[in-house]
Design an enzyme around this catalytic site. Structure first.
Site, PDB file in Angstrom:
ATOM      1  N   ASP A  15       0.822  -1.215   0.000  1.00 27.60           N
ATOM      2  CA  ASP A  15       0.000   0.000   0.000  1.00 27.60           C
ATOM      3  C   ASP A  15       0.855   1.262   0.000  1.00 27.60           C
ATOM      4  OD1 ASP A  15      -1.972  -1.971   0.474  1.00 27.60           O
ATOM      5  OD2 ASP A  15      -1.764  -1.708   2.635  1.00 27.60           O
ATOM      6  N   GLU A 197     -11.064  -1.410  -3.826  1.00 29.41           N
ATOM      7  CA  GLU A 197     -10.392  -0.756  -2.711  1.00 29.41           C
ATOM      8  C   GLU A 197      -9.192   0.019  -3.237  1.00 29.41           C
ATOM      9  OE1 GLU A 197      -9.254  -3.992  -0.127  1.00 29.41           O
ATOM     10  OE2 GLU A 197      -7.465  -4.475  -1.323  1.00 29.41           O
ATOM     11  N   HIS A 261      -2.947  -1.366  -5.223  1.00 32.56           N
ATOM     12  CA  HIS A 261      -2.961  -0.341  -4.179  1.00 32.56           C
ATOM     13  C   HIS A 261      -1.894   0.719  -4.450  1.00 32.56           C
ATOM     14  CE1 HIS A 261      -4.563   0.744  -0.097  1.00 32.56           C
ATOM     15  NE2 HIS A 261      -3.749   1.734  -0.431  1.00 32.56           N
ATOM     16  N   ARG A 294       5.127  -7.966  -0.307  1.00 28.89           N
ATOM     17  CA  ARG A 294       4.578  -7.015  -1.262  1.00 28.89           C
ATOM     18  C   ARG A 294       5.510  -5.802  -1.238  1.00 28.89           C
ATOM     19  NH1 ARG A 294      -1.642  -6.462   0.398  1.00 28.89           N
ATOM     20  NH2 ARG A 294      -0.746  -6.612   2.484  1.00 28.89           N
TER      21      ARG A 294
END
Length: 313
Positions: A15, A197, A261, A294
């Protein structure tokens, strides 16, 4: 900055949010693998972020609200002050995600004190927003107004995650009732979970583009896009057009899995870039949500003939 876009700019930061401030520094934050704090780092260059000092500006509570799942922080400056918007849940109810706000009491977000302002407040005549699993808030300005976009589930823990938009009254409160921006309509938004999202906003040629992420957090994770004219009524369903297919998805040849994201920024020359996370492998042991790898990646943004952003690894 390096032109090797296949390498992470910061490892193990999902993110990712990157802001180039007027002081010439890049400010970076993201979800740390332990989901237990919010950290910031800064550098004069994007490449320098990897080795930049990390400063924990806030830690989770031991119990109660804001004690679990500290997710997707974003650093914004509004009305001359620094704010961090993030989501958090409770140790005794780990999926009770809600949006919270921090305010910096000084001008230096890495050194000055941060204080809690509590949960983001909905508009007075809104009885729906933030009543369920809510996260991934971002903020953008258009025509002198600030807007707040976030993801919220309907239907409980196993429900559907939609994106909503509202105008902001202040950095801590919404002015208008939530407006449904997008819901998972297509097959690529419904793999493992029905999810929209991770919104992010970029503008070009009089258009507002809102990217978002879809599906579960494994290799199926991908990005779609909404667009509207900057002069349109952003609370009119007919003002928005949604991409029929993902604008960014897993690339097996390049070894980038589950891209999504994202945030938008500019490189050292002022050219637009997309900052996103992806994994270097497809197979994940256990729950993808708790796999730490990630990594924050970056890609240059080019423009299609119609002025829309083009996403290419």
């Amino acid at each position: 900055m390096s032109k090797d876009y296949s390498k992470p700019i910061v490892e193990q930061r999902a993110d990712p949010y990157l802001l180039k401030h007027t002081d010439g520094y890049y400010y970076f934050t993201g979800s740390v693998p332990a989901y237990d704090c919010i950290e910031l780092r800064r550098s004069k260059t994007i490449d320098g972020l990897a080795e930049a000092e990390t400063v924990v500006v806030w830690r989770k509570h031991e119990s109660g609200i804001m004690s679990q799942h500290i997710w997707a922080p974003e650093l914004h400056m509004l009305n001359g002050k620094w704010y961090i918007y993030f989501a958090a849940s409770k140790a005794d109810d780990i999926w009770a995600l809600r949006p919270y706000v921090l305010e910096c009491k000084g001008d230096d977000p890495l050194k000055d004190e941060w204080v809690e302002l509590g949960m983001m407040q909905r508009a007075d005549d809104d009885n729906k927003s933030f009543t369920d699993f809510s996260l991934d808030a971002t903020i953008f300005e258009n025509k002198g107004k600030n807007y707040y976009i976030w993801a919220e589930k309907v239907g409980g823990e196993k429900g559907i995650s939609n994106l909503y938009i509202a105008e902001m009254e202040s950095p801590i409160k919404l002015k208008t009732v939530q407006f449904l921006l997008t819901t998972p309509d297509y097959d690529w938004e419904r793999v493992d979970f029905w999810v929209n999202e991770g919104p992010a906003v970029i503008k070009n040629n009089g258009k507002i583009y809102v990217t978002f992420s879809a599906s579960g957090t494994g290799a199926c994770y991908c990005m779609g896009m909404m667009e509207a004219d900057e002069n349109a009524d952003l609370f009119d369903r007919n003002s928005w057009k949604k991409s029929r297919y993902p604008v960014l998805k897993t690339d097996y040849e390049k070894g980038l899995f589950g891209p999504g994201h994202n945030s938008f920024s500019v490189d050292e020359d002022g050219n637009p870039i997309c900052v996103y996370h992806a994994r270097p492998y497809e197979k994940i042991v256990g729950d993808p949500l708790y796999d730490p790898n990630r990594h924050a990646m970056v890609m240059p943004i080019k423009w299609n003939e119609d002025g829309s952003p083009k996403f290419e690894f």
